[in-house]
Design an enzyme around this catalytic site. Structure first.
Site, PDB file in Angstrom:
ATOM      1  N   HIS A 236       0.876  -1.120  -0.112  1.00  0.00           N
ATOM      2  CA  HIS A 236      -0.004  -0.055  -0.025  1.00  0.00           C
ATOM      3  C   HIS A 236       0.737   1.211  -0.028  1.00  0.00           C
ATOM      4  O   HIS A 236       1.940   1.173   0.803  1.00  0.00           O
ATOM      5  CB  HIS A 236      -0.806   0.048   1.498  1.00  0.00           C
ATOM      6  CG  HIS A 236      -1.669   1.291   1.520  1.00  0.00           C
ATOM      7  ND1 HIS A 236      -2.189   1.869   0.792  1.00  0.00           N
ATOM      8  CD2 HIS A 236      -1.282   2.032   2.896  1.00  0.00           C
ATOM      9  CE1 HIS A 236      -2.892   2.910   1.354  1.00  0.00           C
ATOM     10  NE2 HIS A 236      -2.142   2.998   2.561  1.00  0.00           N
ATOM     11  N   TYR A 267      -6.045   9.032   1.725  1.00  0.00           N
ATOM     12  CA  TYR A 267      -6.205   9.756   2.779  1.00  0.00           C
ATOM     13  C   TYR A 267      -4.980  10.557   3.194  1.00  0.00           C
ATOM     14  O   TYR A 267      -3.872  10.357   2.672  1.00  0.00           O
ATOM     15  CB  TYR A 267      -6.473   8.462   3.886  1.00  0.00           C
ATOM     16  CG  TYR A 267      -5.264   7.711   4.023  1.00  0.00           C
ATOM     17  CD1 TYR A 267      -4.315   7.963   4.872  1.00  0.00           C
ATOM     18  CD2 TYR A 267      -5.210   6.472   3.512  1.00  0.00           C
ATOM     19  CE1 TYR A 267      -3.027   7.230   5.005  1.00  0.00           C
ATOM     20  CE2 TYR A 267      -4.360   5.616   3.846  1.00  0.00           C
ATOM     21  CZ  TYR A 267      -3.094   5.741   4.543  1.00  0.00           C
ATOM     22  OH  TYR A 267      -2.208   4.958   4.724  1.00  0.00           O
ATOM     23  N   TYR A 546     -36.716 -27.883  17.178  1.00  0.00           N
ATOM     24  CA  TYR A 546     -35.798 -26.631  17.030  1.00  0.00           C
ATOM     25  C   TYR A 546     -35.157 -26.308  18.464  1.00  0.00           C
ATOM     26  O   TYR A 546     -35.844 -26.166  19.433  1.00  0.00           O
ATOM     27  CB  TYR A 546     -36.734 -25.478  16.772  1.00  0.00           C
ATOM     28  CG  TYR A 546     -36.064 -24.000  16.818  1.00  0.00           C
ATOM     29  CD1 TYR A 546     -35.097 -23.604  15.565  1.00  0.00           C
ATOM     30  CD2 TYR A 546     -36.133 -23.286  17.648  1.00  0.00           C
ATOM     31  CE1 TYR A 546     -34.537 -22.585  15.612  1.00  0.00           C
ATOM     32  CE2 TYR A 546     -35.446 -21.874  17.713  1.00  0.00           C
ATOM     33  CZ  TYR A 546     -34.794 -21.669  16.701  1.00  0.00           C
ATOM     34  OH  TYR A 546     -34.091 -20.428  16.670  1.00  0.00           O
ATOM     35  N   ASP A 559     -28.446 -21.527  16.319  1.00  0.00           N
ATOM     36  CA  ASP A 559     -29.841 -22.274  16.587  1.00  0.00           C
ATOM     37  C   ASP A 559     -29.536 -23.468  15.413  1.00  0.00           C
ATOM     38  O   ASP A 559     -29.155 -23.411  14.351  1.00  0.00           O
ATOM     39  CB  ASP A 559     -31.108 -21.457  16.366  1.00  0.00           C
ATOM     40  CG  ASP A 559     -31.114 -20.756  14.863  1.00  0.00           C
ATOM     41  OD1 ASP A 559     -29.979 -20.513  14.172  1.00  0.00           O
ATOM     42  OD2 ASP A 559     -32.229 -20.293  14.618  1.00  0.00           O
ATOM     43  N   TYR A 658     -34.449 -33.618   1.307  1.00  0.00           N
ATOM     44  CA  TYR A 658     -33.274 -33.869   1.256  1.00  0.00           C
ATOM     45  C   TYR A 658     -32.852 -35.007   0.475  1.00  0.00           C
ATOM     46  O   TYR A 658     -33.308 -36.081   0.583  1.00  0.00           O
ATOM     47  CB  TYR A 658     -32.333 -33.907   2.552  1.00  0.00           C
ATOM     48  CG  TYR A 658     -32.675 -32.683   3.219  1.00  0.00           C
ATOM     49  CD1 TYR A 658     -31.718 -31.635   3.486  1.00  0.00           C
ATOM     50  CD2 TYR A 658     -33.844 -32.588   4.235  1.00  0.00           C
ATOM     51  CE1 TYR A 658     -31.977 -30.612   4.396  1.00  0.00           C
ATOM     52  CE2 TYR A 658     -34.103 -31.570   4.993  1.00  0.00           C
ATOM     53  CZ  TYR A 658     -32.874 -30.432   5.209  1.00  0.00           C
ATOM     54  OH  TYR A 658     -33.102 -29.407   5.681  1.00  0.00           O
TER      55      TYR A 658
END
Length: 825
Positions: A236, A267, A546, A559, A658
């Site tokens: 850079h 910058y 769940y 979850d 599936y």
């Protein structure tokens, strides 16, 4: 420095032995954070000389802008400002709070600065959009004729990285840490899958934990440990001008804000009477970390340090013209010195943090900029000492990359693109263009035929809508959906509204293949999963549950949807590679956990006509009585063996089907042909997100993380406190009531849309932020979920969208079909 840390006597301590590789700003910050928490047996090894060892820290210009689209990065930066602001060396502060100023010279950039101001308000950072006159007042050298406005953040500033490293080095040494320079790491010893020592050219250092904080040398250290580190070093450009007469009377290092001219990838910061300028405008310049010379060899090559390569003048020339345009005083000046400084990028621009599963006790704290250094060190120290960071860091977790995203070619391509996009105006849905496509489901060819518009996630090509459904838009009512503003209309189509309507009224096929699937088997599988998760899994085969994967503090790590397919065989719907990592780490010897995602696929068949589609294709009973909600069966659809689960994430009757990847195309074609007379369509993620928010279904990582407990997040129903011994139970039992909730909001005006991460104002002040948002096509309103103080239904709030305060109302959930009659028919 009053005394050199490496010469201090080592304190005998019963704490774990930690070896940190790298004494840059991250390694020094980590040593300070660890020793402050009582882990005092810390050795920091550095190949270069201290206190300026020659890595990225040694040349860093020190800019600290706290505002980021990532809340995690902003929190890291906020802590860095707080900590460095409290440190001094020889009376010199380690942080110069001059503020920051981001400029807009185009209307698009000015709009983006309003969006960034929204992030700042959401994350608790002071910031304000200012006009041209105020920009000129803050930075008098500007040519105000090209400036449309700016974003001023008074608490940002300049980190004196080497001084901050020294200050933390001294503090850590006083607590017992030692810092050894001129020690080149040559190997990592291990035994039984655990790290045991670090080998250097000057001796071997036994260790219980090793942390690689080696910066752009991270891949080199990783290879010694047998760990791939997905990090690409890039050069850079940074230059300093000659002394400017306009700054001649300044005696301070810097007094004006650090300046970003992002429209030209530049910058600026002051260096007393000179200006330092950094550029991201040039072509990416990848650096091979294995070819970077050591400190002394770099000096013989004419380099100041290993991280400092000669300036490539041809790359700099266009940027210099842009600099002179913005700052007229530079037109009579020139560059006095410059270099190409090396620092690190990852495929997604985030740090790489955490403990390796392949080599226990080996940690990464890599791809960290000075901006985030102290915050990262705090998080990693908490992780090591307490078992978890206090801040959600899933965006930085080293496990987040898929195997397909870890090839050197991928890391190089995406890392280079991250460099090119540092200052670009990026839409939250905007994907990278290369290398694509990488991962495709077995249905990809059919999706292309239907005109799928693909976005990418986890390397997967994901259809967001299908142009084949464009004629259905004509069937929507007047003004449905409302016309969107230019920003929210990007990566969106009104076709999504038609697909949502078709799902609610007929039947649609959704490609759910990218969702992660795990298989857990073995005699101890039930006991293991029951202990690891919050809900009751002790149900007969065929049950689907769940449940939540919690940590020891009760925070939501993920979850899961757990299907018990046999007495000792479970299929799990999970979220990220971190879920696999956590289960594998904790699995006993009689349990096997494996990822089956890439070898399988899934079609969601959802809508009121879903049963009419699938029942004629199978000999099994798919009636409500014969195949209840949250149940699973292994059966056949036509010629294709499937695991069918009666689940719905869109709030309609249906199944997830599936099968193995080799049979996926046959499954799709079978369903498509059978559904023609029913008006079946393929539907994409855009419609899916709308439908799931109408039902209030949470998305882990967006709506909830391990910073939240189940009751705050509205998923307390998935916790069975009458079940003993599950991870997180004790913390939930002792929890105190929280004053925050994940709250559903409906925007008052049907024409308004927000996208997520916007600040939410209560009584005129920022009080929280939006997580997920999408237009609810069934409801005719935009839905936004937000973390807010507890508010009653009907309470009025405002969501800040590009500077506009959009009125919204707290709603009761679920917003659609509260009695679940559509799913359970």
């Amino acid at each position: 420095m009053s005394s050199t840390p490496e010469n201090r006597p080592r304190t005998t301590s019963p704490t774990p032995r930690v070896v940190v590789i790298g004494a840059g700003i991250v390694g020094c910050s980590l040593a300070d954070e660890l020793t402050a928490r009582g882990w005092t047996d810390v050795t920091v090894l550095e190949q270069g000389p201290l206190p300026a060892p020659g890595g990225s820290t040694s040349h860093a210009p020190g800019l600290v802008f706290q505002t980021s689209p990532s809340r995690t990065l902003s929190e890291f930066a906020k802590y860095t400002v707080q900590k460095f602001g409290s440190l001094r060396i020889d009376g010199v502060p380690c942080f110069n709070q001059v503020g920051g100023l981001e400029l807009a010279t185009t209307p698009e950039r000015l709009a983006d600065l309003h969006r960034r101001a929204g992030y700042a308000a959401a994350w608790g950072i002071r910031g304000k959009i200012v006009g041209t006159a105020r920009c000129k007042e803050l930075w008098p050298l500007l040519d105000e004729s090209i400036v449309l406005g700016g974003f001023h953040t008074p608490d940002d500033g300049l980190a004196r990285a080497l001084l901050a490293a020294r200050a933390q080095m001294e503090r850590a040494a006083q607590r017992g840490a030692r810092f050894l320079d001129r020690h080149t790491v040559t190997g990592i010893e291990r035994e039984g899958g655990h790290v045991t020592a670090v080998v250097t050219d000057r001796g071997t250092f036994p260790a219980d934990h090793v942390v690689s904080a080696a910066g752009f040398w991270g891949p080199v250290i990783g290879r010694m440990a047998g760990i791939d580190v997905p990090l690409q070093p890039l050069a850079h450009q940074y230059v300093k001008t000659k002394a400017l007469p306009e700054l001649g009377d300044h005696v301070e290092e810097a007094s004006r804000p650090i300046l970003r001219f992002q429209d030209r990838d530049l910058y600026f910061r002051e260096h007393t009477d000179r200006i330092g300028i950094g550029s991201y405008a040039h072509r990416p310049l990848p650096v091979d970390p294995f070819a970077v010379p050591p400190y002394d060899e770099a000096r013989t090559r004419g380099m100041d340090m290993p991280s400092s390569y000669p300036l490539t003048e041809e790359d700099w020339a266009p940027s210099w013209e842009d600099c002179r345009r913005l700052v007229p005083a530079l037109r009579d000046s020139d560059i006095e010195e410059g270099f190409n400084g090396v620092f690190s990028f990852t495929p997604d621009g985030m740090p790489v943090l955490g403990e390796s599963r392949q080599l226990r006790g080996f940690w990464l704290a890599e791809a960290v900029w000075v901006t985030h250094s102290a915050g990262v060190a705090k998080a990693v120290a908490e992780w090591m000492v307490d078992g978890r960071p206090s801040l959600d860091v899933h965006e930085c977790d080293l496990t987040r990359f898929e195997e397909a995203q870890r090839s050197p070619a991928y890391v190089r391509a995406r890392g280079s693109q991250q460099f090119a996009e540092v200052y670009d105006v990026l839409h939250p849905l905007q994907p990278m263009e290369q290398p694509r496509p990488l991962r495709v489901s077995p249905f990809h060819a059919r999706q292309e035929q239907l005109g799928a518009f693909f976005l990418e996630g986890g390397g997967w090509e994901r259809p967001h809508w299908y142009e084949a459904n464009a004629p259905l838009v004509d069937g929507l009512g007047p003004g449905e959906p409302p016309v969107r503003d230019a920003w929210s209309a990007r990566y969106w189509s009104p076709v999504a509204a038609a697909e949502a309507k078709a799902t609610r009224e007929k039947v649609a096929l959704y490609d759910m293949t990218p969702l992660r699937r795990l298989e857990v088997t073995g005699p101890g599988a039930l006991a293991f999963l029951d202990r690891m998760t919050s809900n009751n899994l002790r149900k007969k085969p065929g049950a689907v549950t769940y449940t939540l994967l919690l940590d020891e503090t009760g925070g939501i790590r993920s979850d899961l949807t757990v299907a018990r397919l046999a007495a000792d065989r479970f299929q799990i719907g999970a979220n990220s590679p971190a879920d696999l990592d956590r289960l594998v780490r904790h699995a006993p010897d009689d349990v096997q956990v494996r990822d089956i995602t890439s070898g399988t696929c899934c079609v969601g068949v959802w809508g009121p006509l879903a049963r009419d589609l699938v029942q004629p294709l199978t000999g099994d009973d798919f009636s409500h009585e014969g195949f209840g909600y949250f149940r699973a069966k292994e059966t056949y659809i036509g010629h294709v063996p499937v695991t069918a689960m009666r689940l719905s994430y869109v709030g309609e009757l249906g199944w997830e089907l599936y099968t193995t990847a080799d049979l996926g195309l046959r499954l799709w074609d079978t369903l498509w042909e059978a559904g023609r007379d029913l008006g079946v369509i393929a539907a994409g993620r855009s419609a899916f997100n709308s439908l799931r928010l109408e039902k209030g279904y949470r998305a882990w990582g967006t709506d909830m993380t391990d910073e939240h407990d189940p009751y705050e997040a509205g998923v307390g129903f998935a916790v069975r406190m009458d079940k003993a011994g599950f991870v997180g139970r004790e913390a939930l039992e002792n929890r105190t009531e929280s004053n925050r909730r994940l709250t559903p909001l409906l925007l008052d005006d049907p024409a308004h849309v927000v996208l997520g991460k916007e600040p939410v104002h209560v009584d005129g002040a920022p009080a929280g932020y939006v997580t997920s948002a999408s237009y609810g096509y069934t409801l005719g309103r935009c839905i936004a979920y937000a973390w807010l103080p507890v508010l009653p239904a009907g309470a009025a709030v405002h969501i800040e969208y590009f500077g506009e305060k959009v009125p919204a109302t707290v709603a009761e959930e679920p917003l659609f079909d509260p009695k679940m009659t559509r799913i359970r028919r």
